[in-house]
Scaffold this active site. Structure first.
Site, mmCIF file in Angstrom:
data_model
loop_
_atom_site.group_PDB
_atom_site.id
_atom_site.type_symbol
_atom_site.label_atom_id
_atom_site.label_comp_id
_atom_site.label_asym_id
_atom_site.label_seq_id
_atom_site.Cartn_x
_atom_site.Cartn_y
_atom_site.Cartn_z
ATOM 1 N N THR B 156 0.865 -1.199 0.000
ATOM 2 C CA THR B 156 0.000 0.000 0.000
ATOM 3 C C THR B 156 0.898 1.245 0.000
ATOM 4 O O THR B 156 1.196 1.790 -1.046
ATOM 5 C CB THR B 156 -0.960 0.012 1.201
ATOM 6 O OG1 THR B 156 -0.237 -0.172 2.400
ATOM 7 C CG2 THR B 156 -2.013 -1.067 1.055
ATOM 8 N N LYS B 182 4.852 -6.686 3.402
ATOM 9 C CA LYS B 182 4.529 -5.274 3.184
ATOM 10 C C LYS B 182 4.412 -4.593 4.552
ATOM 11 O O LYS B 182 4.145 -5.233 5.564
ATOM 12 C CB LYS B 182 3.226 -5.116 2.412
ATOM 13 C CG LYS B 182 2.037 -5.653 3.136
ATOM 14 C CD LYS B 182 0.813 -4.769 3.201
ATOM 15 C CE LYS B 182 1.097 -3.320 3.260
ATOM 16 N NZ LYS B 182 -0.024 -2.599 3.943
ATOM 17 N N THR B 193 -0.651 -1.807 7.610
ATOM 18 C CA THR B 193 -0.401 -3.044 8.319
ATOM 19 C C THR B 193 0.859 -3.750 7.847
ATOM 20 O O THR B 193 1.220 -3.649 6.688
ATOM 21 C CB THR B 193 -1.594 -3.963 8.000
ATOM 22 O OG1 THR B 193 -2.734 -3.345 8.558
ATOM 23 C CG2 THR B 193 -1.431 -5.338 8.562
ATOM 24 N N GLU B 280 8.362 5.052 7.780
ATOM 25 C CA GLU B 280 7.951 6.346 7.236
ATOM 26 C C GLU B 280 8.954 7.437 7.577
ATOM 27 O O GLU B 280 9.188 7.726 8.747
ATOM 28 C CB GLU B 280 6.563 6.689 7.750
ATOM 29 C CG GLU B 280 5.539 5.702 7.219
ATOM 30 C CD GLU B 280 4.183 5.861 7.847
ATOM 31 O OE1 GLU B 280 3.218 5.439 7.214
ATOM 32 O OE2 GLU B 280 4.095 6.400 8.954
ATOM 33 N N ASN B 403 2.493 11.717 7.770
ATOM 34 C CA ASN B 403 1.354 11.428 8.641
ATOM 35 C C ASN B 403 0.504 12.621 9.049
ATOM 36 O O ASN B 403 -0.606 12.442 9.527
ATOM 37 C CB ASN B 403 1.846 10.701 9.900
ATOM 38 C CG ASN B 403 2.232 9.282 9.590
ATOM 39 O OD1 ASN B 403 1.399 8.490 9.160
ATOM 40 N ND2 ASN B 403 3.501 8.967 9.764
ATOM 41 N N SER B 408 -5.818 11.831 4.854
ATOM 42 C CA SER B 408 -6.218 10.517 4.342
ATOM 43 C C SER B 408 -7.654 10.546 3.862
ATOM 44 O O SER B 408 -8.374 11.498 4.104
ATOM 45 C CB SER B 408 -6.052 9.460 5.423
ATOM 46 O OG SER B 408 -6.854 9.783 6.535
#
Lengths: 408, 408
Positions: B156, B182, B193, B280, B403, B408
């Site tokens: 993702t 992933k 996840t 990230e 973030n 989102s």
């Protein structure tokens, strides 16, 4: 690095003097700064003391000594050193604390166990004894000062001075409470420990003062987090001089005990929230109310899991009503919870109820709420009656700038 | 938002096919993207399965079902949906999973308990049944593909594809292991996840495969953290087809069991580290080795407390050998520790020994080490023989950008 005043700062309150408490500050020069960095508080004979100190396994000598002193229950003085935490300095650090305690005890004619010391600042460098000695001497000779001067002198990376006061009626006797605190991250570049001090002229026996302080602490200082990191020196001390002349409070059954506790709780809550308002890089003040938990303790742990989640904190920073991240934080808290009973809301609007997004969920009022400085998150676990409220701030570029871009 | 490939990325390895494993991908269109997002792995009859699934109290239907299926020990298929995690979707989410399981079981002529499903992506939106049905149908009809195609289709917010392989000799029989994974934050804007899958042609009885996977997991996937946040869907599954023809491994006493475990551990460690390398905003890969703890478990918890400390992670991001923050993190871990026995080093150079900074500590080699991409922190607690190594990445402006700046 010059750090700008937090946008969430509050003005320092007007607070009357507390009978039996004399504040003085001096410049020990622990750092190359042109300001007072040693605070000496003289307390009248018969002052009771209570304290809550960090549970860190790597606590400083000051904290180790303070833990023992609190058990004896009496205080005549408090010394706070700013600019050097004296943590992780072994025997030499201990000697420096003992020197301060001895010097002050001799000057005031009291026992060494009645002299409390806190230090905050860089770690791993023993507190310089010569500077400490000269600083204490200067403070002993200084003119008394006001609350804000003392609040400023204990600060390190704080971007504003923090104080809170309250009053209570014990029967016909009015008692005053005044407190000040420092702290901006749980730890900042220079170990920005949280150090808080509360003073009252009420008469309270030490054991009961300790009981009340622990209870208030559980609902306030233990309910805040900036980055989840805990300092090696975190300390909250409460001193009761007894000068108000009330019959000493000794238990919850005593008349006025509830009123005094309410005032103490108010001061603790305000001081705790002020630390969050000075959170490193903070742009938003976040209140997280957890209800429906198995117990109050469980609710607090769930609340802190949410408050410590970098993903929740960055979502709020971005004004994003990302309730999925709140679900995640509840799930990882390790506390009793049931996915299918969980409800989450922002600013009074439920986004998800009983484990599912609300079909008619209107994000508009939530988006508006998240634009403001004060953000409220409601979480109902739906399995019990435990509840708790915790406070934190958002996680922003400012936090990274303060903690990564700056070389300590 | 386009997120650049992590500077810590590794190339996808060459890995041979595993007998009994057929990979296919298709485009279900869970998101408006032009790529395969549904992966279907067909497994030969008699394939053993083992699994470690998130302990989150808010786990998805996929995870709840997977926990039960693993206990039965056999698998014939795996379906991974990318773009929608189907978490927090109640009964409707559950129905979508049951539909997939039923559809695949019918096509392959196997039991529904042998069809495993994972989903990753946005939460709170039930997996659309029509897209899932069409996607599975397309996958069933698709040509087989290679490891990297499958690794890409399950991704993702990942910035690179992640795979790892190994081989082991069980007596005269060579067995192969191949895995892909992933994950970039524990959770990213769309609930990134961690989903990992390992395949082998070795014959291993389910119970022993489970025992080995749990042991390997404890030393690898349980030792990584990006932001301390745990997803509602984290899953690692291992499938053993038995096509290599070895005598089935059933216990540690069996010849080859140690060799197989070593290979499994190697694959798990590499996959786990790859997730950290895609953390990230990560600029540095951090290895934290804790020794001298009361137990291995205690060492791991101390290591994770350090790895999850925003102050340690920002210090490393800033190239700052701030061992005081490591002391703080050890202190707050709540594990047995003794301030005066604690030693801390960076890149092989001790900065502090037995609770005090080293008088002849030379920061030059440490500063140089911290300029590199791979950072090593050594912590010796000095009280026992417990040890553990954990891995994390630094905390940078990139994390905040991904973030907070992104809606989102």
């Amino acid at each position: 690095m010059d750090i700008a005043r937090s946008p969430l700062a509050r003005p320092f309150p007007e607070m009357p003097p507390i009978a039996g408490v004399t504040l003085r500050v001096a410049r020990a020069g622990y750092k190359a700064w042109d300001r007072a960095d040693l605070t000496l508080v003289e307390l009248t004979e018969g002052t009771s003391v209570a304290g809550v100190l960090t549970t860190s396994a790597c606590a400083s000598s000051e904290v180790e000594m303070g833990r023992d002193q609190v058990k004896r229950g009496h205080a005549r003085a408090l010394v706070v050193n700013a600019g050097n935490s004296n943590a992780f300095t072994g025997l030499r650090g201990r000697e420096a604390v003992e020197q301060i305690v001895g010097q002050v005890a001799e000057a005031l004619g009291c026992g060494t166990h009645e002299v409390f010391v806190s230090s905050t600042g860089v770690i791993g460098v023993p507190l310089p004894k010569d500077k400490a000695r000269a600083g204490v001497e200067a403070a002993l000779a200084a003119e008394p000062c006001g609350w804000e001067d003392a609040a400023r002198a204990i600060g390190t990376t704080d971007t504003f001075t923090k104080g809170a006061g309250a009053a209570a009626m014990l029967g016909q006797t009015r008692v005053e409470l005044a407190g000040f605190i420092k702290g901006s991250g749980m730890i900042a570049p220079d170990m920005a420990t949280m150090l808080g001090y509360i003073f009252t002229d009420a008469a309270v026996v030490p054991g009961f003062l300790q009981e009340m302080l622990e209870k208030a602490n559980a609902a306030t200082f233990s309910c805040i987090t900036v980055d989840g990191d805990t300092s090696t020196s975190d300390t909250v001390l409460a001193f009761a001089t007894g000068k108000a002349g009330n019959r000493p409070l000794a238990s919850w059954h005593d008349a006025g005990a509830d009123a005094f506790y309410a005032a103490l709780l108010e001061v603790c809550r305000e001081l705790a929230q002020l630390v969050v308002r000075d959170g490193e890089g903070a742009q938003k003040f976040i209140e997280i109310a957890v209800t429906g938990a198995e117990s109050d303790d469980s609710a607090r742990r769930v609340g802190l899991a949410i408050a410590n989640s970098p993903l929740v904190k960055t979502a709020i920073a971005g004004g994003d009503a990302n309730w999925g991240r709140v679900v995640m934080a509840v799930g990882k808290a390790g506390e009793p919870a049931d996915r299918d009973r969980l409800s989450i809301g922002f600013g009074g609007t439920w986004a998800a109820r009983d484990g599912q997004p609300l079909p008619d969920y209107d994000e508009a009022p939530v988006a508006k709420h998240l634009q403001g400085e004060d953000v409220r998150i409601d979480v109902d676990l739906g399995i019990g009656s435990g509840r708790a409220t915790v406070w934190t701030c958002d996680l922003t570029h400012g936090y990274i700038a303060i903690n990564a871009d700056y070389r300590s």
